[in-house]
Design an enzyme around this catalytic site. Structure first.
Site, short mmCIF file in Angstrom:
data_model
loop_
_atom_site.label_atom_id
_atom_site.label_comp_id
_atom_site.label_asym_id
_atom_site.label_seq_id
_atom_site.Cartn_x
_atom_site.Cartn_y
_atom_site.Cartn_z
N SER A 108 0.85 -1.19 0.00
CA SER A 108 0.00 0.00 0.00
C SER A 108 0.88 1.23 0.00
O SER A 108 1.99 1.24 0.56
CB SER A 108 -0.90 0.00 1.24
OG SER A 108 -1.49 1.28 1.43
N SER A 109 0.38 2.31 -0.59
CA SER A 109 1.15 3.55 -0.61
C SER A 109 1.25 4.22 0.75
O SER A 109 2.02 5.16 0.92
CB SER A 109 0.54 4.53 -1.62
OG SER A 109 -0.81 4.82 -1.29
N CYS A 110 0.49 3.72 1.74
CA CYS A 110 0.58 4.30 3.09
C CYS A 110 1.90 3.95 3.77
O CYS A 110 2.17 4.43 4.88
CB CYS A 110 -0.59 3.85 3.95
SG CYS A 110 -0.53 2.12 4.42
N TYR A 137 -1.13 -0.42 10.21
CA TYR A 137 -1.29 -1.08 8.91
C TYR A 137 -0.05 -0.84 8.04
O TYR A 137 0.47 -1.77 7.41
CB TYR A 137 -2.54 -0.54 8.21
CG TYR A 137 -2.77 -1.07 6.82
CD1 TYR A 137 -3.25 -2.37 6.63
CD2 TYR A 137 -2.52 -0.29 5.70
CE1 TYR A 137 -3.48 -2.86 5.35
CE2 TYR A 137 -2.74 -0.77 4.42
CZ TYR A 137 -3.22 -2.06 4.25
OH TYR A 137 -3.44 -2.54 2.98
N LYS A 141 2.72 -3.52 6.38
CA LYS A 141 3.03 -3.59 4.96
C LYS A 141 4.53 -3.40 4.70
O LYS A 141 5.10 -4.05 3.81
CB LYS A 141 2.21 -2.55 4.19
CG LYS A 141 0.74 -2.91 4.09
CD LYS A 141 0.55 -4.23 3.36
CE LYS A 141 -0.89 -4.62 3.20
NZ LYS A 141 -1.07 -5.91 2.47
N HIS A 180 -12.99 2.47 2.36
CA HIS A 180 -12.14 3.53 1.85
C HIS A 180 -12.99 4.64 1.24
O HIS A 180 -14.20 4.53 1.11
CB HIS A 180 -11.16 2.96 0.83
CG HIS A 180 -10.05 2.18 1.43
ND1 HIS A 180 -9.90 0.82 1.26
CD2 HIS A 180 -9.02 2.56 2.23
CE1 HIS A 180 -8.83 0.40 1.91
NE2 HIS A 180 -8.27 1.44 2.51
#
Length: 326
Positions: A108-110, A137, A141, A180
Protein backbone atom coordinates in the site's frame (compact mmCIF):
# COMPACT_ATOMS: atom_id res chain seq x y z
CA UNK A 1 -1.86 -32.93 -18.15
CA UNK A 2 -2.04 -29.19 -17.27
CA UNK A 3 1.40 -27.64 -17.87
CA UNK A 4 0.37 -24.15 -16.74
CA UNK A 5 1.82 -22.88 -13.45
CA UNK A 6 -0.34 -23.62 -10.43
CA UNK A 7 -1.17 -20.13 -9.13
CA UNK A 8 -2.51 -19.40 -5.65
CA UNK A 9 -4.31 -16.06 -5.31
CA UNK A 10 -4.56 -15.29 -1.59
CA UNK A 11 -7.49 -12.99 -0.96
CA UNK A 12 -9.39 -13.85 -4.14
CA UNK A 13 -12.70 -12.56 -2.75
CA UNK A 14 -11.26 -9.12 -2.02
CA UNK A 15 -11.01 -6.07 -4.22
CA UNK A 16 -7.53 -6.75 -5.64
CA UNK A 17 -7.55 -10.54 -5.46
CA UNK A 18 -10.79 -10.88 -7.43
CA UNK A 19 -9.39 -8.55 -10.10
CA UNK A 20 -6.18 -10.59 -10.33
CA UNK A 21 -8.26 -13.74 -10.86
CA UNK A 22 -10.20 -11.95 -13.64
CA UNK A 23 -6.99 -10.89 -15.37
CA UNK A 24 -5.36 -14.32 -15.06
CA UNK A 25 -8.43 -16.02 -16.51
CA UNK A 26 -8.60 -13.47 -19.33
CA UNK A 27 -4.98 -14.39 -20.14
CA UNK A 28 -5.93 -18.07 -20.40
CA UNK A 29 -4.83 -19.36 -16.99
CA UNK A 30 -6.99 -22.22 -15.72
CA UNK A 31 -4.81 -23.68 -12.97
CA UNK A 32 -5.78 -21.08 -10.34
CA UNK A 33 -6.09 -22.07 -6.68
CA UNK A 34 -8.27 -20.09 -4.27
CA UNK A 35 -9.56 -20.51 -0.74
CA UNK A 36 -12.16 -18.47 1.11
CA UNK A 37 -11.51 -17.12 4.59
CA UNK A 38 -13.81 -19.83 5.95
CA UNK A 39 -11.80 -22.52 4.16
CA UNK A 40 -8.33 -21.27 5.09
CA UNK A 41 -7.46 -18.98 8.01
CA UNK A 42 -4.24 -17.34 6.88
CA UNK A 43 -3.36 -16.10 10.39
CA UNK A 44 -3.17 -19.77 11.47
CA UNK A 45 0.30 -21.10 10.69
CA UNK A 46 -0.72 -24.77 10.92
CA UNK A 47 -3.53 -24.31 8.38
CA UNK A 48 -1.28 -22.41 5.97
CA UNK A 49 1.44 -25.05 6.33
CA UNK A 50 -1.01 -27.83 5.53
CA UNK A 51 -2.39 -25.93 2.54
CA UNK A 52 1.01 -25.41 0.90
CA UNK A 53 2.09 -28.96 1.70
CA UNK A 54 -0.96 -30.37 -0.14
CA UNK A 55 -1.45 -27.98 -3.07
CA UNK A 56 1.95 -27.94 -4.83
CA UNK A 57 1.77 -24.24 -5.67
CA UNK A 58 4.12 -22.65 -8.26
CA UNK A 59 3.25 -18.96 -7.89
CA UNK A 60 1.57 -16.84 -5.20
CA UNK A 61 -0.20 -13.50 -5.44
CA UNK A 62 -0.41 -12.31 -1.84
CA UNK A 63 -3.42 -9.99 -2.01
CA UNK A 64 -4.99 -11.08 1.28
CA UNK A 65 -5.06 -8.29 3.86
CA UNK A 66 -7.17 -6.62 6.50
CA UNK A 67 -7.96 -3.21 5.02
CA UNK A 68 -10.10 -0.18 5.83
CA UNK A 69 -10.33 3.59 5.92
CA UNK A 70 -9.38 6.16 8.57
CA UNK A 71 -12.20 5.21 10.95
CA UNK A 72 -11.42 1.47 10.83
CA UNK A 73 -7.67 2.02 11.27
CA UNK A 74 -8.26 4.31 14.26
CA UNK A 75 -10.72 1.91 15.89
CA UNK A 76 -8.94 -1.42 15.33
CA UNK A 77 -5.16 -0.71 15.25
CA UNK A 78 -4.21 -3.99 16.97
CA UNK A 79 -6.26 -6.02 14.49
CA UNK A 80 -4.67 -4.24 11.54
CA UNK A 81 -1.07 -4.83 12.58
CA UNK A 82 -1.51 -8.35 13.97
CA UNK A 83 -3.67 -9.82 11.22
CA UNK A 84 -1.60 -8.41 8.38
CA UNK A 85 1.76 -9.38 9.85
CA UNK A 86 0.58 -12.91 10.61
CA UNK A 87 -0.89 -13.43 7.12
CA UNK A 88 2.29 -12.20 5.46
CA UNK A 89 4.64 -14.19 7.66
CA UNK A 90 2.67 -17.41 7.29
CA UNK A 91 2.19 -17.23 3.52
CA UNK A 92 5.75 -16.15 2.69
CA UNK A 93 7.37 -18.66 5.02
CA UNK A 94 5.26 -21.63 3.98
CA UNK A 95 5.61 -20.72 0.31
CA UNK A 96 9.39 -20.86 0.75
CA UNK A 97 9.23 -24.10 2.79
CA UNK A 98 7.31 -25.75 -0.03
CA UNK A 99 9.51 -24.66 -2.91
CA UNK A 100 7.48 -21.74 -4.27
CA UNK A 101 10.06 -19.56 -6.04
CA UNK A 102 7.78 -16.80 -7.40
CA UNK A 103 5.59 -14.64 -5.15
CA UNK A 104 4.13 -11.15 -5.53
CA UNK A 105 3.29 -9.20 -2.38
CA UNK A 106 0.76 -6.38 -2.67
CA UNK A 107 1.35 -3.54 -0.26
CA UNK A 108 0.00 0.00 0.00
CA UNK A 109 1.15 3.55 -0.61
CA UNK A 110 0.58 4.30 3.09
CA UNK A 111 4.07 2.82 3.69
CA UNK A 112 5.55 6.21 2.84
CA UNK A 113 6.15 9.09 5.29
CA UNK A 114 3.20 11.38 5.94
CA UNK A 115 5.08 14.42 4.63
CA UNK A 116 7.07 12.70 1.90
CA UNK A 117 8.17 14.79 -1.05
CA UNK A 118 5.75 14.58 -3.97
CA UNK A 119 5.52 12.63 -6.15
CA UNK A 120 6.68 9.80 -3.91
CA UNK A 121 9.60 7.74 -5.18
CA UNK A 122 10.26 4.19 -4.01
CA UNK A 123 13.46 5.27 -2.25
CA UNK A 124 11.50 7.52 0.15
CA UNK A 125 10.49 4.44 2.16
CA UNK A 126 11.38 4.86 5.87
CA UNK A 127 12.69 8.39 5.37
CA UNK A 128 10.24 9.99 7.85
CA UNK A 129 7.28 9.55 10.20
CA UNK A 130 4.20 7.68 9.02
CA UNK A 131 0.64 8.99 9.01
CA UNK A 132 -0.59 8.29 12.60
CA UNK A 133 -4.12 7.29 11.55
CA UNK A 134 -2.92 4.15 9.74
CA UNK A 135 0.56 3.59 11.18
CA UNK A 136 -0.06 -0.03 12.36
CA UNK A 137 -1.29 -1.08 8.91
CA UNK A 138 1.60 0.73 7.22
CA UNK A 139 4.15 -0.91 9.53
CA UNK A 140 2.74 -4.32 8.68
CA UNK A 141 3.03 -3.59 4.96
CA UNK A 142 6.62 -2.38 5.34
CA UNK A 143 7.35 -5.63 7.17
CA UNK A 144 5.86 -7.52 4.22
CA UNK A 145 8.28 -5.85 1.81
CA UNK A 146 11.23 -6.61 4.08
CA UNK A 147 10.03 -10.18 4.55
CA UNK A 148 10.15 -10.75 0.78
CA UNK A 149 13.53 -9.07 0.45
CA UNK A 150 14.99 -11.06 3.34
CA UNK A 151 13.89 -14.41 1.92
CA UNK A 152 15.33 -13.40 -1.46
CA UNK A 153 18.68 -12.49 0.12
CA UNK A 154 18.92 -15.57 2.34
CA UNK A 155 17.26 -18.24 0.21
CA UNK A 156 17.50 -17.00 -3.40
CA UNK A 157 13.75 -16.79 -3.94
CA UNK A 158 12.10 -14.41 -6.42
CA UNK A 159 9.59 -12.65 -4.16
CA UNK A 160 8.53 -9.24 -5.47
CA UNK A 161 6.48 -6.35 -4.07
CA UNK A 162 4.20 -3.78 -5.67
CA UNK A 163 2.82 -0.73 -3.85
CA UNK A 164 -0.51 0.45 -5.25
CA UNK A 165 -2.03 3.84 -4.74
CA UNK A 166 -5.67 4.08 -3.54
CA UNK A 167 -7.71 1.44 -5.35
CA UNK A 168 -11.41 1.24 -6.24
CA UNK A 169 -13.73 -0.81 -8.41
CA UNK A 170 -15.85 -3.99 -8.47
CA UNK A 171 -15.50 -6.09 -5.31
CA UNK A 172 -14.88 -3.11 -3.03
CA UNK A 173 -15.98 -2.88 0.62
CA UNK A 174 -18.97 -0.54 0.95
CA UNK A 175 -19.33 -0.60 4.73
CA UNK A 176 -20.60 2.84 5.87
CA UNK A 177 -17.81 3.24 8.46
CA UNK A 178 -15.00 0.81 7.63
CA UNK A 179 -14.54 1.42 3.90
CA UNK A 180 -12.14 3.53 1.85
CA UNK A 181 -13.04 6.93 0.45
CA UNK A 182 -14.53 6.09 -2.98
CA UNK A 183 -16.79 3.21 -1.89
CA UNK A 184 -17.79 5.18 1.22
CA UNK A 185 -18.73 8.21 -0.89
CA UNK A 186 -20.49 6.06 -3.46
CA UNK A 187 -22.69 4.41 -0.84
CA UNK A 188 -23.48 7.66 0.96
CA UNK A 189 -24.43 9.49 -2.24
CA UNK A 190 -26.47 6.53 -3.47
CA UNK A 191 -28.43 6.32 -0.22
CA UNK A 192 -28.84 10.11 -0.11
CA UNK A 193 -30.18 10.08 -3.67
CA UNK A 194 -32.73 7.39 -2.83
CA UNK A 195 -33.78 9.20 0.36
CA UNK A 196 -33.94 12.61 -1.31
CA UNK A 197 -31.52 13.99 1.32
CA UNK A 198 -30.80 17.70 0.77
CA UNK A 199 -27.19 17.47 1.94
CA UNK A 200 -24.29 15.04 2.34
CA UNK A 201 -21.54 15.95 4.81
CA UNK A 202 -18.06 14.58 4.06
CA UNK A 203 -15.41 13.97 6.74
CA UNK A 204 -12.53 16.47 6.70
CA UNK A 205 -11.83 19.69 4.86
CA UNK A 206 -11.88 18.28 1.34
CA UNK A 207 -8.41 19.75 0.71
CA UNK A 208 -6.19 16.63 0.83
CA UNK A 209 -5.15 15.27 -2.56
CA UNK A 210 -5.32 11.62 -3.47
CA UNK A 211 -4.47 9.41 -6.43
CA UNK A 212 -6.89 6.66 -7.45
CA UNK A 213 -6.30 3.57 -9.60
CA UNK A 214 -9.01 1.33 -11.06
CA UNK A 215 -8.53 -2.13 -9.61
CA UNK A 216 -8.40 -4.03 -12.90
CA UNK A 217 -5.51 -1.78 -13.93
CA UNK A 218 -3.79 -2.73 -10.68
CA UNK A 219 -4.37 -6.42 -11.39
CA UNK A 220 -2.89 -6.08 -14.87
CA UNK A 221 0.15 -4.33 -13.40
CA UNK A 222 0.55 -7.08 -10.80
CA UNK A 223 0.56 -9.86 -13.40
CA UNK A 224 2.90 -7.78 -15.57
CA UNK A 225 5.43 -7.33 -12.76
CA UNK A 226 5.18 -10.98 -11.72
CA UNK A 227 5.98 -12.08 -15.28
CA UNK A 228 8.95 -9.76 -15.86
CA UNK A 229 12.12 -11.78 -16.35
CA UNK A 230 14.36 -11.78 -13.30
CA UNK A 231 17.19 -9.83 -14.92
CA UNK A 232 14.86 -6.99 -15.97
CA UNK A 233 13.23 -6.74 -12.55
CA UNK A 234 16.61 -6.83 -10.82
CA UNK A 235 17.99 -4.07 -13.05
CA UNK A 236 15.27 -1.66 -11.87
CA UNK A 237 15.34 -2.60 -8.18
CA UNK A 238 17.80 -3.19 -5.35
CA UNK A 239 17.91 -6.28 -3.10
CA UNK A 240 17.03 -4.12 -0.07
CA UNK A 241 14.81 -1.67 -1.94
CA UNK A 242 12.87 -3.90 -4.28
CA UNK A 243 9.27 -2.63 -4.32
CA UNK A 244 7.64 -0.88 -7.29
CA UNK A 245 4.96 1.81 -7.16
CA UNK A 246 1.73 1.31 -9.10
CA UNK A 247 -0.54 4.27 -9.82
CA UNK A 248 -1.72 6.75 -12.42
CA UNK A 249 0.69 9.59 -11.63
CA UNK A 250 -2.27 11.98 -11.28
CA UNK A 251 -4.19 13.13 -8.20
CA UNK A 252 -7.38 15.01 -7.26
CA UNK A 253 -8.66 16.81 -4.16
CA UNK A 254 -11.15 14.98 -1.97
CA UNK A 255 -13.59 17.84 -2.65
CA UNK A 256 -13.30 17.38 -6.43
CA UNK A 257 -13.56 13.61 -5.98
CA UNK A 258 -16.77 14.07 -3.95
CA UNK A 259 -18.31 16.18 -6.71
CA UNK A 260 -17.28 13.61 -9.31
CA UNK A 261 -18.72 10.68 -7.35
CA UNK A 262 -21.91 12.65 -6.66
CA UNK A 263 -22.26 13.37 -10.36
CA UNK A 264 -21.63 9.70 -11.25
CA UNK A 265 -24.29 8.54 -8.78
CA UNK A 266 -26.75 11.22 -9.84
CA UNK A 267 -27.02 12.99 -6.49
CA UNK A 268 -28.38 16.53 -6.85
CA UNK A 269 -28.19 17.83 -3.25
CA UNK A 270 -25.57 19.93 -1.48
CA UNK A 271 -22.12 18.61 -0.59
CA UNK A 272 -20.57 19.96 2.63
CA UNK A 273 -17.38 19.21 4.54
CA UNK A 274 -16.72 18.75 8.27
CA UNK A 275 -13.24 20.13 9.04
CA UNK A 276 -13.44 18.89 12.66
CA UNK A 277 -12.88 15.35 11.34
CA UNK A 278 -9.34 14.13 10.45
CA UNK A 279 -8.00 14.65 6.95
CA UNK A 280 -5.19 12.12 7.02
CA UNK A 281 -2.12 12.66 4.86
CA UNK A 282 -2.20 16.06 3.06
CA UNK A 283 -1.10 14.64 -0.29
CA UNK A 284 -0.14 11.22 -1.59
CA UNK A 285 0.90 10.98 -5.23
CA UNK A 286 3.15 8.14 -6.34
CA UNK A 287 6.04 8.51 -8.73
CA UNK A 288 5.31 5.73 -11.24
CA UNK A 289 8.22 6.44 -13.60
CA UNK A 290 9.92 3.14 -12.73
CA UNK A 291 6.91 1.06 -13.78
CA UNK A 292 6.45 3.14 -16.94
CA UNK A 293 10.10 2.49 -17.78
CA UNK A 294 9.37 -1.21 -17.38
CA UNK A 295 6.64 -0.89 -20.03
CA UNK A 296 3.34 -0.57 -18.13
CA UNK A 297 0.99 2.31 -17.38
CA UNK A 298 -2.63 2.70 -16.23
CA UNK A 299 -5.29 3.07 -18.89
CA UNK A 300 -8.63 3.70 -17.10
CA UNK A 301 -9.46 7.41 -16.51
CA UNK A 302 -11.07 8.23 -13.15
CA UNK A 303 -14.53 9.20 -14.58
CA UNK A 304 -14.72 5.95 -16.56
CA UNK A 305 -13.54 3.89 -13.60
CA UNK A 306 -16.14 5.51 -11.35
CA UNK A 307 -18.90 4.70 -13.85
CA UNK A 308 -17.84 1.04 -13.89
CA UNK A 309 -17.51 0.95 -10.11
CA UNK A 310 -20.96 2.46 -9.57
CA UNK A 311 -22.54 0.02 -12.01
CA UNK A 312 -20.98 -2.84 -10.03
CA UNK A 313 -22.24 -1.30 -6.77
CA UNK A 314 -25.80 -1.00 -8.10
CA UNK A 315 -25.68 -4.65 -9.20
CA UNK A 316 -24.41 -5.63 -5.74
CA UNK A 317 -27.22 -3.75 -3.99
CA UNK A 318 -29.82 -5.29 -6.28
CA UNK A 319 -28.44 -8.77 -5.62
CA UNK A 320 -28.48 -8.19 -1.86
CA UNK A 321 -32.08 -6.99 -1.99
CA UNK A 322 -33.10 -9.99 -4.08
CA UNK A 323 -31.52 -12.42 -1.60
CA UNK A 324 -33.09 -10.60 1.35
CA UNK A 325 -36.53 -10.90 -0.24
CA UNK A 326 -36.10 -14.62 -1.03
Amino acid sequence: MNTQPRIYVAGHNGLVGSAIVRVLRAQGHTNIVTRSHAELELTDQAQVREFFRNERIDQVYLAAAKVGGIHANNTYPADFIYDNMMVQANVVHEAWRNGVNKLLFLGSSCIYPRLARQPIKEEYLMSGMLEPTNEPYAMAKIAGIKLCESYNRQYGTDYRSVMPTNLYGPGDNYHPENSHVIPALMRRFHEAKLAGAPEVVIWGSGKPMREFLYVDDMAEASVYVMNLDHATYASYTDPMHSHINVGTGEDVTIADLAWLVGETVGYRGRIAFDPTKPDGTPRKLLDVSKLKSLGWQARTPLPEGLRRAYAAFVDLVADQEKRAAA
